[in-house]
Design a protein around this motif. Structure first.
Motif, short mmCIF file in Angstrom:
data_model
loop_
_atom_site.label_atom_id
_atom_site.label_comp_id
_atom_site.label_asym_id
_atom_site.label_seq_id
_atom_site.Cartn_x
_atom_site.Cartn_y
_atom_site.Cartn_z
N VAL A 158 107.26 47.67 54.18
CA VAL A 158 107.49 48.90 54.95
C VAL A 158 106.43 49.95 54.61
O VAL A 158 106.67 51.15 54.75
CB VAL A 158 108.92 49.46 54.75
N LYS A 159 105.24 49.50 54.20
CA LYS A 159 104.15 50.44 53.93
C LYS A 159 103.82 51.24 55.19
O LYS A 159 104.01 50.77 56.30
CB LYS A 159 102.88 49.67 53.53
N SER A 160 103.28 52.43 54.98
CA SER A 160 102.81 53.29 56.08
C SER A 160 103.91 53.59 57.10
O SER A 160 103.70 53.48 58.31
CB SER A 160 101.61 52.66 56.78
N ASN A 161 105.10 53.90 56.60
CA ASN A 161 106.21 54.38 57.42
C ASN A 161 106.66 55.71 56.80
O ASN A 161 106.64 55.85 55.58
CB ASN A 161 107.39 53.39 57.39
N PRO A 162 107.09 56.66 57.62
CA PRO A 162 107.54 57.95 57.09
C PRO A 162 108.98 57.89 56.55
O PRO A 162 109.86 58.59 57.04
CB PRO A 162 107.43 58.88 58.31
N LEU A 163 109.22 57.05 55.56
CA LEU A 163 110.57 56.85 55.03
C LEU A 163 111.12 58.13 54.41
O LEU A 163 110.41 58.83 53.68
CB LEU A 163 110.56 55.74 53.97
N ASP A 164 112.40 58.42 54.68
CA ASP A 164 113.02 59.62 54.12
C ASP A 164 113.31 59.42 52.63
O ASP A 164 113.27 58.30 52.11
CB ASP A 164 114.27 60.04 54.90
N SER A 165 113.62 60.51 51.94
CA SER A 165 113.78 60.45 50.48
C SER A 165 114.94 59.55 50.04
O SER A 165 114.84 58.87 49.03
CB SER A 165 113.94 61.86 49.90
N ASN A 166 116.02 59.51 50.81
CA ASN A 166 117.15 58.63 50.47
C ASN A 166 116.71 57.17 50.49
O ASN A 166 117.06 56.38 49.61
CB ASN A 166 118.31 58.80 51.45
N THR A 167 115.96 56.81 51.53
CA THR A 167 115.49 55.44 51.64
C THR A 167 114.52 55.13 50.50
O THR A 167 114.59 54.06 49.89
CB THR A 167 114.81 55.21 53.01
N GLN A 172 113.71 52.21 45.19
CA GLN A 172 113.32 52.22 43.77
C GLN A 172 114.27 51.38 42.93
O GLN A 172 113.88 50.84 41.92
CB GLN A 172 113.29 53.66 43.23
N SER A 173 115.53 51.28 43.38
CA SER A 173 116.49 50.50 42.60
C SER A 173 116.15 49.02 42.72
O SER A 173 115.55 48.59 43.70
CB SER A 173 117.91 50.77 43.09
N PRO A 174 116.52 48.22 41.72
CA PRO A 174 116.16 46.80 41.75
C PRO A 174 116.81 46.08 42.94
O PRO A 174 118.02 46.18 43.15
CB PRO A 174 116.68 46.25 40.42
N LEU A 175 116.00 45.39 43.69
CA LEU A 175 116.48 44.63 44.84
C LEU A 175 116.14 43.17 44.59
O LEU A 175 115.23 42.86 43.82
CB LEU A 175 115.81 45.13 46.12
N LYS A 176 116.84 42.28 45.27
CA LYS A 176 116.62 40.86 45.01
C LYS A 176 115.46 40.29 45.82
O LYS A 176 115.24 39.10 45.86
CB LYS A 176 117.90 40.06 45.22
N PHE A 177 114.71 41.17 46.48
CA PHE A 177 113.54 40.72 47.22
C PHE A 177 112.38 41.66 46.92
O PHE A 177 112.58 42.78 46.47
CB PHE A 177 113.82 40.67 48.73
N ASP A 178 111.16 41.19 47.12
CA ASP A 178 109.98 42.02 46.90
C ASP A 178 109.83 42.99 48.05
O ASP A 178 109.99 42.61 49.21
CB ASP A 178 108.71 41.16 46.83
N ILE A 179 109.52 44.23 47.71
CA ILE A 179 109.32 45.22 48.76
C ILE A 179 107.98 45.90 48.57
O ILE A 179 107.60 46.24 47.46
CB ILE A 179 110.48 46.26 48.76
N LEU A 180 107.25 45.99 49.66
CA LEU A 180 105.98 46.71 49.64
C LEU A 180 106.22 48.02 50.37
O LEU A 180 106.62 48.02 51.53
CB LEU A 180 104.90 45.93 50.37
N SER A 181 106.02 49.12 49.66
CA SER A 181 106.15 50.41 50.32
C SER A 181 105.10 51.33 49.74
O SER A 181 104.56 51.08 48.68
CB SER A 181 107.56 50.99 50.17
N THR A 182 104.83 52.43 50.43
CA THR A 182 103.78 53.34 50.01
C THR A 182 104.24 54.25 48.87
O THR A 182 103.46 54.98 48.33
CB THR A 182 103.30 54.20 51.20
N THR A 183 105.53 54.18 48.52
CA THR A 183 106.07 55.09 47.50
C THR A 183 105.93 54.54 46.09
O THR A 183 106.21 55.24 45.13
CB THR A 183 107.57 55.36 47.77
N GLN A 184 105.50 53.29 45.96
CA GLN A 184 105.45 52.69 44.63
C GLN A 184 104.38 53.36 43.77
O GLN A 184 103.32 53.74 44.23
CB GLN A 184 105.16 51.20 44.74
#
Length: 185
Positions: A158-167, A172-184
């Motif tokens: 979900v890189k390069s999306n204007p994700l809100d702060s809640n999302t 940031q919490s551990p998920l059972k799948f890899d996530i690519l986001s611009t907030t890392q």
């Protein structure tokens, strides 16, 4: 003006011929993939369903990347029921039909660089889905809980999306799948 129209007609005719050539190759060679990327398509051509009817069960991979598609019909998903991979990146899609949720074999969908402003929720109903690419859309939120409940999901971009702060917090919490986001960090 006439020469402009002639150029446009010639380009469209070439695009149609290109699509026909690729479809015929898929049918004649019994291929399991259909590549209609860069064909100036604004929708999936209805005639293609007829031509591919005899081989639609064999098609596992469809690439419709880099076209100008605004929508995909339910008929697309009910025709290509054995689809494993679908590449729709670089179009102007804003939503997917509900029928996408019935794709029982789909493992990978690429929706990068489209115009989604809401997460296509029906994707969370596909038990076999392992990879979802939504990079470069206009998503402000994603259904982290529903995604976590997906049995096969391994990777979400979900890189390069204007994700809100809640999302962003949820990601940031551990998920059972890899996530690519611009907030890392």
């Amino acid at each position: 003006m006439t020469s402009l129209r002639n150029t446009y007609c010639r380009e469209m005719a070439e695009a149609v011929a290109n699509v026909a050539r690729r479809i015929n190759a898929t049918v004649e060679e019994g291929k399991d993939c259909l590549d209609l990327s860069n064909c100036k398509l604004i929708s999936f051509p209805d005639g293609v369903f007829k031509v591919l009817r005899s081989v639609s069960e064999n098609i596992r991979v469809i690439t419709l990347a880099d076209n100008e598609m605004k929508a995909l019909s339910s008929k697309f998903f009910s025709t290509f029921t054995q689809l494993r991979e679908l590449d729709l990146q670089g179009n102007v899609l804003t939503k997917l039909p509900d029928a996408v949720g019935e794709m029982v074999h789909l493992t990978s969908i690429n929706l990068a660089n489209n115009s989604f402003s809401t997460f296509p929720d029906k994707l969370t109903e596909i038990a076999t889905l392992e990879r979802i690419n939504l990079e470069g859309n206009s998503l402000t939120e994603i259904p982290a809980e529903k995604l976590s409940a997906m049995p096969a999901l391994k990777w979400l971009n979900v890189k390069s999306n204007p994700l809100d702060s809640n999302t962003q917090s949820a990601l940031q919490s551990p998920l059972k799948f890899d996530i690519l986001s611009t907030t890392q960090s």
